[in-house]
Design a protein around this motif. Structure first.
Motif, short mmCIF file in Angstrom:
data_model
loop_
_atom_site.label_atom_id
_atom_site.label_comp_id
_atom_site.label_asym_id
_atom_site.label_seq_id
_atom_site.Cartn_x
_atom_site.Cartn_y
_atom_site.Cartn_z
N ALA A 56 0.83 -1.20 0.00
CA ALA A 56 0.00 0.00 0.00
C ALA A 56 0.87 1.25 0.00
N LEU A 57 1.96 1.23 0.74
CA LEU A 57 2.86 2.37 0.80
C LEU A 57 3.37 2.74 -0.60
N GLN A 58 3.90 1.77 -1.30
CA GLN A 58 4.47 2.05 -2.62
C GLN A 58 3.40 2.42 -3.64
N CYS A 59 2.24 1.76 -3.56
CA CYS A 59 1.19 2.03 -4.55
C CYS A 59 0.54 3.40 -4.34
N VAL A 60 0.37 3.82 -3.10
CA VAL A 60 -0.19 5.14 -2.85
C VAL A 60 0.79 6.23 -3.28
N LYS A 61 2.06 6.02 -3.03
CA LYS A 61 3.07 6.99 -3.50
C LYS A 61 3.05 7.10 -5.02
N ARG B 49 2.38 11.27 3.78
CA ARG B 49 3.32 12.15 4.49
C ARG B 49 4.63 12.29 3.71
N GLU B 50 5.09 11.21 3.10
CA GLU B 50 6.34 11.28 2.31
C GLU B 50 6.17 12.19 1.10
N LYS B 51 5.01 12.14 0.47
CA LYS B 51 4.79 12.98 -0.72
C LYS B 51 4.55 14.44 -0.32
#
Length: 297
Positions: free
Chosen positions: A37-42, A69-71
């Motif tokens: 989910a982390l990679q796909c949402v980014k 948050r990362e983006k």
């Protein structure tokens, strides 16, 4: 309606707006690798998605929040660019549990707020640590709560009128859509391109939507897939769609629906595909007193 990849928001009655195309983030925690989910949402944010549909019961809100948050940190987006919808699960319907459960979601996301918080299903389960409580015989343990009281608590600061329902060319929801239009309610359609073929919760008697010949033929005209045509059909009539995918190419593919539009004749032809057949039936809970799918809409 002039829709573009950069601006496809429609207004809500509280003065805010919601993107017509979002990404569903459901993933089976037993089979979905950590970090998916982390990679796909980014990736989705980089593609242009600004609407994410999540839930505590998906067990991945911490990853979705980390991606957002990362983006934000790298300057791609601001928090106010994102529309995030969270959901109250069945074991948290007692009014006194609503706020603590919302706060649990916020802690997982590590965000200050969600844009919308909805009751995931009207069927209350026995409160407790187990999200799917069962008795010794393996039967689900239900619970009675006043759904209106639950809704009042969950919507105190969220005055938006928005409605999550199944909606796709085989289940076009004409009566409900007209009612919502008359009352300023925005429909959010889940399963907009069909669903899995998991017979434990899906009506597999319904033929696969994306194999429909009309959708395929219209897609050939515009050099689009049947999935893109199905998504365009709904957004063109003002229905928000939240297709779920953790496949990077499909995430990109599903977003490419703003460079063509369907004619009035094509819209009517797709509307005529309506079979009034639900894909999501959740028959394992059909004996619940508040099971919602006995009613027409």
């Amino acid at each position: 309606m002039n829709l573009t990849a950069e601006n496809h928001r429609i207004p809500l009655n509280d003065g805010n707006s919601i993107p017509l195309l979002g990404l569903g983030t459901f993933g089976d925690p037993q089979t979905t690798p950590k970090g998916t989910a982390l990679q796909c949402v980014k990736l989705a944010i980089d593609v242009g998605y600004r609407h994410f549909d999540g839930a505590l019961v998906y067990f991945n809100e911490h990853e979705v929040g980390e991606a957002i948050r990362e983006k934000i940190a790298d300057g791609t987006i601001r928090r106010e660019d994102i529309f995030y919808c969270g959901k109250l699960w069945n074991t948290f319907h007692p009014p006194e549990l609503v706020r603590p459960t919302l706060e649990r979601t916020l802690r997982a996301l590590k965000l200050d707020y969600v844009d919308l918080y909805i009751i995931e299903l009207p069927m209350a389960f026995k409160p407790g640590k187990d999200f799917y409580p069962k008795d010794r015989d393996g039967k689900y343990i239900y619970h009675h709560t006043d759904l209106c009281a639950t809704w009042e608590v969950s919507s105190v600061k969220l005055k938006k009128k928005k409605n999550h329902v199944e909606c796709h060319p085989y289940f076009t929801q004409p009566k409900l859509l007209e009612y919502c239009r008359q009352n300023g309610i925005v429909i959010v359609g889940y399963c907009p391109i069909g669903s899995s073929r998991d017979a434990s919760w899906v009506n597999v008697k319904c033929p696969p939507l994306l194999d429909n010949e009309l959708l395929i033929s219209i897609g050939k005209k515009y050099n689009k897939s049947s999935a893109q045509v199905a998504l365009r059909f709904n957004v063109q009539r003002g229905v928000v769609v939240i297709p779920k995918s953790f496949n990077p190419e499909r995430i990109k593919h599903n977003f490419q629906i703003f460079d063509f539009s369907l004619t009035e004749e094509e819209m009517k032809a797709i509307e005529a595909l309506n079979k009034n057949i639900r894909l999501v039936e959740l028959l394992m809970w059909s004996d619940h007193p508040e099971y919602p799918f006995h009613d027409e809409y």
